[in-house]
Design an enzyme around this catalytic site. Sequence first.
Site, PDB file in Angstrom:
ATOM      1  N   TYR A  16      52.032 -17.329  -9.563  1.00 12.45           N
ATOM      2  CA  TYR A  16      52.817 -16.296  -8.891  1.00 12.45           C
ATOM      3  C   TYR A  16      52.066 -14.984  -8.698  1.00 12.45           C
ATOM      4  O   TYR A  16      52.591 -14.065  -8.077  1.00 12.45           O
ATOM      5  CB  TYR A  16      54.108 -16.028  -9.673  1.00 12.45           C
ATOM      6  CG  TYR A  16      55.010 -17.225  -9.725  1.00 12.45           C
ATOM      7  CD1 TYR A  16      55.797 -17.572  -8.638  1.00 12.45           C
ATOM      8  CD2 TYR A  16      55.057 -18.038 -10.855  1.00 12.45           C
ATOM      9  CE1 TYR A  16      56.618 -18.681  -8.674  1.00 12.45           C
ATOM     10  CE2 TYR A  16      55.881 -19.152 -10.905  1.00 12.45           C
ATOM     11  CZ  TYR A  16      56.659 -19.467  -9.809  1.00 12.45           C
ATOM     12  OH  TYR A  16      57.469 -20.570  -9.848  1.00 12.45           O
ATOM     13  N   HIS A  21      57.067 -12.648  -5.656  1.00 12.55           N
ATOM     14  CA  HIS A  21      57.781 -12.873  -6.913  1.00 12.55           C
ATOM     15  C   HIS A  21      57.348 -11.883  -7.992  1.00 12.55           C
ATOM     16  O   HIS A  21      58.060 -11.697  -8.967  1.00 12.55           O
ATOM     17  CB  HIS A  21      57.538 -14.300  -7.424  1.00 12.55           C
ATOM     18  CG  HIS A  21      58.036 -15.345  -6.485  1.00 12.55           C
ATOM     19  ND1 HIS A  21      59.367 -15.686  -6.387  1.00 12.55           N
ATOM     20  CD2 HIS A  21      57.372 -16.112  -5.589  1.00 12.55           C
ATOM     21  CE1 HIS A  21      59.505 -16.622  -5.470  1.00 12.55           C
ATOM     22  NE2 HIS A  21      58.310 -16.902  -4.972  1.00 12.55           N
TER      23      HIS A  21
END
Length: 78
Positions: A16, A21
């Site tokens: 990520y 995110h």
Amino acid sequence: MDLQLLVGLGNPGSRYAETRHNVGFMVLKRLATAEPASFRNQPRLQGLLAEVGIGPERLRLLMPQTYMNESGRSIRAA
């Protein structure tokens, strides 16, 4: 002023990194770089913690190292 906590949410791990995110992590890293301050692993908090400012103007920056849906555990510990 009391010590304050600013939490940046994200997901741990390289999968990520640098994605939408982890915008919360990116913001805190930028704040820490501007001071300069560095993040330290805090196992008791299940996260990375940095402090910026001096005395009553201190601000703690917390990046929980749990997945976003489990971040409450880290925040409660802090």
